[in-house]
Design an enzyme around this catalytic site. Sequence first.
Site, PDB file in Angstrom:
ATOM      1  N   TYR B 115       0.905  -1.163   0.000  1.00 18.59           N
ATOM      2  CA  TYR B 115       0.000   0.000   0.000  1.00 18.59           C
ATOM      3  C   TYR B 115       0.931   1.196   0.000  1.00 18.59           C
ATOM      4  CZ  TYR B 115      -3.936   2.666   2.232  1.00 18.59           C
ATOM      5  OH  TYR B 115      -4.949   3.529   2.569  1.00 18.59           O
ATOM      6  N   ARG B 129     -12.293   6.624   4.680  1.00 14.76           N
ATOM      7  CA  ARG B 129     -12.265   6.894   6.120  1.00 14.76           C
ATOM      8  C   ARG B 129     -12.303   8.393   6.365  1.00 14.76           C
ATOM      9  NH1 ARG B 129      -9.106   2.554   4.894  1.00 14.76           N
ATOM     10  NH2 ARG B 129      -7.373   3.888   4.281  1.00 14.76           N
ATOM     11  N   GLU B 184      -7.284  -2.334  -9.076  1.00 14.80           N
ATOM     12  CA  GLU B 184      -6.116  -1.508  -8.784  1.00 14.80           C
ATOM     13  C   GLU B 184      -4.971  -1.944  -9.705  1.00 14.80           C
ATOM     14  OE1 GLU B 184      -5.377  -2.012  -4.582  1.00 14.80           O
ATOM     15  OE2 GLU B 184      -7.036  -0.685  -4.048  1.00 14.80           O
ATOM     16  N   GLU B 186      -1.186  -2.432 -10.415  1.00 14.53           N
ATOM     17  CA  GLU B 186       0.011  -2.625  -9.592  1.00 14.53           C
ATOM     18  C   GLU B 186       1.107  -3.332 -10.392  1.00 14.53           C
ATOM     19  OE1 GLU B 186      -0.672  -4.408  -5.778  1.00 14.53           O
ATOM     20  OE2 GLU B 186      -2.663  -3.500  -5.530  1.00 14.53           O
ATOM     21  N   ARG B 222     -15.514  -2.767  -3.278  1.00 18.47           N
ATOM     22  CA  ARG B 222     -15.393  -1.719  -2.259  1.00 18.47           C
ATOM     23  C   ARG B 222     -16.480  -1.749  -1.207  1.00 18.47           C
ATOM     24  NH1 ARG B 222     -10.126  -0.736  -2.656  1.00 18.47           N
ATOM     25  NH2 ARG B 222      -9.561  -0.041  -4.752  1.00 18.47           N
ATOM     26  N   GLN B 225     -15.667  -4.699   1.086  1.00 19.79           N
ATOM     27  CA  GLN B 225     -14.478  -4.328   1.858  1.00 19.79           C
ATOM     28  C   GLN B 225     -14.803  -3.342   2.980  1.00 19.79           C
ATOM     29  OE1 GLN B 225     -11.414  -2.670  -0.677  1.00 19.79           O
ATOM     30  NE2 GLN B 225     -10.069  -2.171   1.035  1.00 19.79           N
ATOM     31  N   THR B 242      -7.119 -12.104  -8.170  1.00 12.47           N
ATOM     32  CA  THR B 242      -6.014 -11.210  -8.483  1.00 12.47           C
ATOM     33  C   THR B 242      -5.446 -11.702  -9.817  1.00 12.47           C
ATOM     34  OG1 THR B 242      -5.489 -10.976  -6.132  1.00 12.47           O
ATOM     35  CG2 THR B 242      -3.776 -10.321  -7.708  1.00 12.47           C
ATOM     36  N   THR B 329      -1.631  -0.122  -5.193  1.00  7.71           N
ATOM     37  CA  THR B 329      -2.102   0.709  -6.292  1.00  7.71           C
ATOM     38  C   THR B 329      -1.066   1.758  -6.658  1.00  7.71           C
ATOM     39  OG1 THR B 329      -4.297   0.512  -5.361  1.00  7.71           O
ATOM     40  CG2 THR B 329      -4.000   2.167  -7.079  1.00  7.71           C
TER      41      THR B 329
END
Lengths: 403, 403
Positions: B115, B129, B184, B186, B222, B225, B242, B329
Site C-alpha cells: 500500500y 475513512r 487496482e 500494480e 469496495r 471491503q 487477483t 495501487t
Amino acid sequence: LAGDQTEANPVIGGFGSSELPYGVFSSAGRPGPRVGVAVGDQVLDLAAIFDDPVFVQPSLNAFMAQGRAAWTSTRARVRDAVRTGYSAGRTEHLLPQADVVMHLPFEVADFVDFYSSLQHATNASRILRPGQELIRPNWRQQPVGYHGRAGTVVVSGAPVRRPHGQIVQGAGPVLAPTKKLDVEAEIGFVVGVPSRLGNQVPIGHFTDHVFGAVLLLDWSARDIQSFEAVPLGPFLGKSFATTISPWVLPLEALTTARVPAPPQDPLPLDYLRSDESWALDVRLELAVNGCVVSRPRFDSMYWTPAQQLAHLTVNGAALRTGDLFGSGTVSDETEFGSLLELSWDGEQPLRLDDGSLRGYLDDGDLVTLTATAAASGTAAGTDGDRLSFGVASAVVSGASLAH
Amino acid sequence: LAGDQTEANPVIGGFGSSELPYGVFSSAGRPGPRVGVAVGDQVLDLAAIFDDPVFVQPSLNAFMAQGRAAWTSTRARVRDAVRTGYSAGRTEHLLPQADVVMHLPFEVADFVDFYSSLQHATNASRILRPGQELIRPNWRQQPVGYHGRAGTVVVSGAPVRRPHGQIVQGAGPVLAPTKKLDVEAEIGFVVGVPSRLGNQVPIGHFTDHVFGAVLLLDWSARDIQSFEAVPLGPFLGKSFATTISPWVLPLEALTTARVPAPPQDPLPLDYLRSDESWALDVRLELAVNGCVVSRPRFDSMYWTPAQQLAHLTVNGAALRTGDLFGSGTVSDETEFGSLLELSWDGEQPLRLDDGSLRGYLDDGDLVTLTATAAASGTAAGTDGDRLSFGVASAVVSGASLAH
C-alpha cells in the site's frame, strides 16, 4: 458424514484407539517421510501396510484430496488393521512415537485466521482499542477474518524465535525485539477437497471439503501489531510463526463431539444458517512451562467452523487442498485463550507454578496446547474418556538479527 | 545484479528482443505445459532447445529456485539462441504466441499486497475513512501491507466473476453482488530464492531473492471491503481474484529502468535504508474497454520494492519460491490507478470512449493493464523505445450463486 462407532478409548501416550489421527513421519530404517496413523503411543506405518503411493508422500495432501469416501474407507481399514494387528501380535509396522520424527502434516495452501470468540473480541477491543465500539456491527453479521502467512506455519516442536519489528518508543518507532510476545490458543481446520473459483461452498457441504482438525498456536507480537495494523490489519505482528499439531484428527473422529451451536443474535443471513447447526465439545488447555493458564471451551465460539467456511467462499474464492483456517482465539466467559487477555496486556501478570510472573512470554518459555473432545457417552458433559488432539508446543527462542 | 547490455528493441507483438520474459505455455503438438521465453510475437520453447528438465515444468518455480547465477547464464544462453536462430533461419522452436495457451507462470506461495503510493493512501483515506487522519504515523515509517489469497491469483485472460458479499443496505447487510467492483493497477514481484525462517533479508539482498516482475490487477469489491475491514483488514473484498500477466520480466531486464528513489521524510529506520536506493522508471497504462483511464508512474511510489522485501522479512518470516508481493495501487499526483480514486467512489463517473459512464466496473467490461520500462538511453525520460511488460487483462463476468 457417517457416524463413527466409537470404541473404548484407552489413553496411551496421548491417544487412544478411537482418534486414529493422521500425520507424516520419518523413521530410521524406513525411507523418506511417509504417512502414519497414531495408535496409542505408537505410529502405524500406512505406507507399509497398504500398497498405495498416496501414503508414500511427504504430506497428507494427496490423501486429503481424495475426498470423503476415501477418508471413510481408509479409516475403516486402519481400524481393522489395528484390531487384527493387535490380536495377532503383528506389530512390525507399529513404531514407538518416541522413535520417529514428525513433520508438518500437510503443505499449507492458504491460511486464514478467524476471530470468532465473542469474549475474545470483546476483551481485545477493550485492551487494544479503548474508547471504540466494543463489538462493531460487522462482527455479529459475519465471521471476521484475515489471511495469514502460510509459509511460516510450522509443526509442533519447532522453536519460535522472538521477532524484531517496529515498536513505538517515545517519539517514534525503533527496530527491536517484541516485548509483548503472545500466543493464542485455537483449533484449525484443514481442507482436503478443493472448490472451483467462482463457486460457493454452502454451509451444508462442510464435511465434503474439510478433512480434519489440528491444534493451532497463533503467535502474536502485540507491540508490532498495534503499530502496524490500521488500516490493513495484522501483518508482521503475526507472520513470523504459527504452530500446528503434528496429528490431524479426522472429522469422523469428532462426530461424537457435536453439540448444538450457541444461539446467535441477530440471526445471520441465509448462507450462514443451517438446519443442523453444530459446534464441537472440545476443551482446550493452554500451559506455560507446564503450568496450566487457561482451559477455554471451544463450544463457546460464536461462529461455527461450517459458518466460517461458508463465509470464506461466499465471494467465489476457491478452496485448495491444504487450505488451513483457524478458529480465532478460544476464550469463553471465564477462561481466556491468550496472554493479552489473561494478563490484561501485562497489567495483571500471571503467576506460574514456579512463582515467576508473566505479562507476556519470556525467552525459554515452553508453551503447550492440548485439547480433548467428547467421545461416545461423554457429550453430555460427563467426565468419561475423551478423545485427544495430541499436543502443539514450542519453546520461545531469543531474538537475533541473522541473514 | 550484472548490468544488462541492451540492444535495439523492435517491438513486435508487445515484446521486443530485450525483455526476454519467461512464461509457461501449452501448444498443440508439444507435450504438457512447458517454459518459454517471449521473443517479439513468438514463444521460444526452452524445453526443446535446452536439454534441462527445469524447463519441462508446469511452472517457473523450479527455475526460479536456482538463483541469480542460473538466471543470468540462462538469459545469456537464450539471447545467444535467439541471435543464432534468427541468423540461421532456424525457427522450428519459435511458435507464434497466437497459437499457444499461456498458464499462470508460477505457483504462488504467499501473496502480500502493499500500500505504498502516498497519493493512493491519501485518496483512499479521504474516500473510505473521511474524518480520520489522512496518513497515519505508521505509514511513513514502514511499507504497510497485508496477506492476500494466493489460491485465487489467476493468469491474464481468465474472466473475473463479480463476487457476492455482505453489503450494507438500510438497517443491515444483505448478501448481494458487489455494486462497487474496482480494480487496482500494480506491479508485482516474485521471489525465486527462499530464505530461512528466523532470518532477515537485508535491503541490499533484494536481487539475490527476487526473480522478476509482473503486471498485477488487484480486484476489489469496495462495498464488501468497507463493511468487513475493521479491525482485521481486507478479506473477501479482495480474495475473489487477483490477475497477473503471463510473462515474468526478469529483474535483469529492468536494470536500465533504475532511477533514484524519491526522498522520504522522515528518514526510515536503518533496515529500510540503502546506499543505492532505487526506484523503477515504469509507466503503467490502465484501460477499460480500450479507453485509457490512467497512466500512473511507478517511480512515484513512496516505498521501493527492496524496502518492501526488507520489511516483509524483518520479523524473520521465511520467503518461499513463488512468493508474490504487489506494490499497492500505483497512483501518482495526477494519474490514479483505481476506479475508487478516478471516479471518487462513483461520485464523478468516468466517460469512456464510447460515451458511456463508469463509477465502477460493469459486467462485460474488459480491463487491460500494460506498462513500459525505460530501456538503455530512455531512462532520462525521453520517448525512445521502452521495454514492455506485456499485458494483464480480464473481462468482468456477471455474478452467480453456483455450487
